[in-house]
Design an enzyme around this catalytic site. Structure first.
Site, PDB file in Angstrom:
ATOM      1  N   TYR A  52       0.688  -1.120   0.187  1.00 19.84           N
ATOM      2  CA  TYR A  52       0.031  -0.031  -0.004  1.00 19.84           C
ATOM      3  C   TYR A  52       0.725   1.327   0.105  1.00 19.84           C
ATOM      4  O   TYR A  52       0.288   2.493  -0.244  1.00 19.84           O
ATOM      5  CB  TYR A  52      -0.749  -0.063   1.184  1.00 19.84           C
ATOM      6  CG  TYR A  52      -2.077  -1.039   1.192  1.00 19.84           C
ATOM      7  CD1 TYR A  52      -1.314  -2.498   1.389  1.00 19.84           C
ATOM      8  CD2 TYR A  52      -3.303  -0.925   0.631  1.00 19.84           C
ATOM      9  CE1 TYR A  52      -2.387  -3.464   1.200  1.00 19.84           C
ATOM     10  CE2 TYR A  52      -4.439  -1.669   0.563  1.00 19.84           C
ATOM     11  CZ  TYR A  52      -3.966  -3.345   0.867  1.00 19.84           C
ATOM     12  OH  TYR A  52      -4.808  -4.141   0.580  1.00 19.84           O
ATOM     13  N   LYS A  79       3.075 -14.174   5.714  1.00 20.39           N
ATOM     14  CA  LYS A  79       3.490 -15.222   4.796  1.00 20.39           C
ATOM     15  C   LYS A  79       4.911 -15.303   4.613  1.00 20.39           C
ATOM     16  O   LYS A  79       5.790 -15.305   3.621  1.00 20.39           O
ATOM     17  CB  LYS A  79       2.889 -14.582   3.439  1.00 20.39           C
ATOM     18  CG  LYS A  79       2.868 -15.335   2.239  1.00 20.39           C
ATOM     19  CD  LYS A  79       1.941 -16.435   2.392  1.00 20.39           C
ATOM     20  CE  LYS A  79       2.153 -17.491   1.353  1.00 20.39           C
ATOM     21  NZ  LYS A  79       1.426 -19.012   1.558  1.00 20.39           N
ATOM     22  N   ASP A  87      -2.155 -18.020   4.580  1.00 19.92           N
ATOM     23  CA  ASP A  87      -3.343 -19.110   3.340  1.00 19.92           C
ATOM     24  C   ASP A  87      -3.950 -19.857   4.562  1.00 19.92           C
ATOM     25  O   ASP A  87      -5.098 -20.043   4.374  1.00 19.92           O
ATOM     26  CB  ASP A  87      -2.533 -19.450   2.563  1.00 19.92           C
ATOM     27  CG  ASP A  87      -1.278 -20.144   2.688  1.00 19.92           C
ATOM     28  OD1 ASP A  87      -0.135 -20.310   2.091  1.00 19.92           O
ATOM     29  OD2 ASP A  87      -1.028 -20.803   3.887  1.00 19.92           O
TER      30      ASP A  87
END
Ligand code: NAP
Length: 417
Positions: free
Chosen positions: A160, A228, A282
């Site tokens: 972002y 992640k 995930d």
């Protein structure tokens, strides 16, 4: 500070910070941005409910002095075409706490998202999204009552930050050359669009610190660091590592890591300690569907948090009731998480729940828990009685569909029930 178009209420006082501690008077000035599209309908309904609950909880001893500030289309009409007047930022900095309806992001013409600009300019680095089940709300889950999660999403870093270079531009070519020739990074197709993902120790730690403090203050069981890091070792992986490091150095008495629990406590978290654990992003989506009760407060990076908060909210009623807040060290801006739903503008039709519960978060933020609880209970009673707006009515058998304003009246009536 003097304002041009904003009228500061004479019957209210400012919220102040003294030595980092928020001081809330009994008549605080709270700012509100009505919002575009359905903003008028949901803000009008929600303010009636907040005021009624405060009145009922404190018998006139406490009341909010509302102060309207402007952003979006209403600002453009008040400030001669300016969608984001400077005095809106000034008012938020001065009065500290506010709530906003949804804002249209005008398409094209170099416009930045108004929402993103507010977060960046005011450095509102925590995006807080509590997601819980309210009795009677339609849900696709077998046991939706197991969902009671608070997501702390980092709000300023990650992809972002907007550091991207388009394929075919000289900037991309320059960066590609640097990466190949000086950094030995060759594992990508020549001419690819390139993006950079900054994750800092400062940014990660201040977000994780806020999540841990929240868990301690609200007596929650655990903080899960969602990342992640198996793939992105020096950004997402570092977020996880900094999280454990911060918990061990700044909160050694109040927290315990899962590794310590296994090694020294036979897999059982000692009484009074907040468990610090982590999960790969995930698998978190699967866990939120199959075993949501294993998680409580979540601290995560910007993009993970974006996906995860909408996905979990969808399990217990969706955007119509999911609340949110953007919080910095002093300024806090609570907001409906959905958009302006333009096709429903001024139809008195949509669900005010998202803004309403953002206001409940705001009341909790200033310590007015009794009023917040009154609203939550009255809302549940209303839904249990199957009095709902169109979005829930289409998912519930035997529901009575009412307008936004009628729904507000029903919630207020149910405060005394
Ligand atoms: P949206 O306004 O969130 O609306 C999408 C759909 O979500 C609506 O058509 C409606 O679905 C449902 N919905 C939204 N709010 C609801 C409510 N209060 N009660 C019940 N259902 C509700 O998304 P969009 O159409 O993609 O975006 C419209 C504008 O909003 C854009 O200009 C966008 O930039 C802006 N936006 C602003 C924010 C923000 O201010 N935070 C966030 C997102 C988007 P059904 O029609 O299926 O019932």
């Amino acid at each position: 500070m003097g304002y041009d178009k904003v009228t500061v209420p004479e019957n209210g006082e400012k919220i102040r910070f003294v030595d980092g501690k928020m001081i809330v008077p009994d008549n605080p000035i709270l700012t509100f941005i009505e919002g575009d599209g359905i903003g008028y309908d949901i803000m009008t309904a929600s303010k009636r409910i907040w005021d009624a609950a405060i009145d009922k909880a404190y018998h006139g001893q406490r009341r909010v002095a509302w102060m309207e500030i402007y952003c979006g289309e209403k600002a453009a009409s008040v400030y001669d075409g300016n969608y984001m007047p400077e005095e809106t930022f000034d008012a938020l900095r001065e009065f500290k706490v506010g709530i906003k309806g949804p804002l249209t992001t005008p398409v094209g013409g170099g416009f930045r998202s108004l929402n993103v600009t507010l977060r960046q300019v005011l450095d509102l680095y925590q995006c807080i999204r509590p997601v819980r089940y309210y009795n009677g709300v339609p849900s696709p889950l077998k046991n939706p009552q197991e969902i009671d999660i608070v997501i702390f999403r980092e709000n300023t870093e990650d992809i972002y930050a907007g550091i991207e270079f388009e394929a075919g531009t000289p900037e991309q070519a320059k960066l590609e050359k640097f990466l190949r020739e000086e950094m030995g990074a060759t594992g990508f197709v020549p001419g690819s669009g390139l993006g950079i993902k900054p994750i800092s120790e400062f940014g990660s730690k201040r977000l994780i610190r806020a999540a841990i403090r929240y868990a301690i203050d609200r007596k929650r069981k655990s903080v899960t660091l969602v990342h992640k890091g198996n793939i992105q070792k020096f950004t997402e992986g570092a977020f996880q590592r900094w999280g454990y490091e911060l918990a061990a150095t700044e909160f050694p008495e109040q927290t315990i890591s899962w590794a310590e629990v296994e090694k020294h406590h036979g897999g059982k978290v000692p009484e009074g300690k907040v468990l610090i654990q982590d999960t790969i992003a995930d698998i978190m989506f699967q866990k939120m569907l199959l075993r949501p009760s294993e998680h409580d407060v979540i601290a995560t990076t910007n993009l993970n948090g974006d996906y995860l908060s909408d996905a979990i909210a969808a399990e217990v009623g969706g955007v119509g009731i999911a609340p949110g807040a953007n919080v910095g060290d002093e300024v806090a801006l609570f907001e409906a998480t959905h958009g302006t739903a333009p096709k429903y503008t001024n139809l008195d039709k949509v669900n005010p729940g998202s803004l309403l519960f953002s206001g409940v978060m705001m009341l909790e933020h200033i310590g007015w828990f009794e009023a917040a609880d009154l609203i939550t209970r009255a809302y549940e009673r209303t839904i249990e009685r199957k009095i709902v707006t169109y979005d829930f009515a289409r998912q519930m058998e035997g529901a009575r569909e009412v307008r936004t304003s009628e729904f507000a009246t029903a919630v207020i009536d149910n405060m005394s029930a």
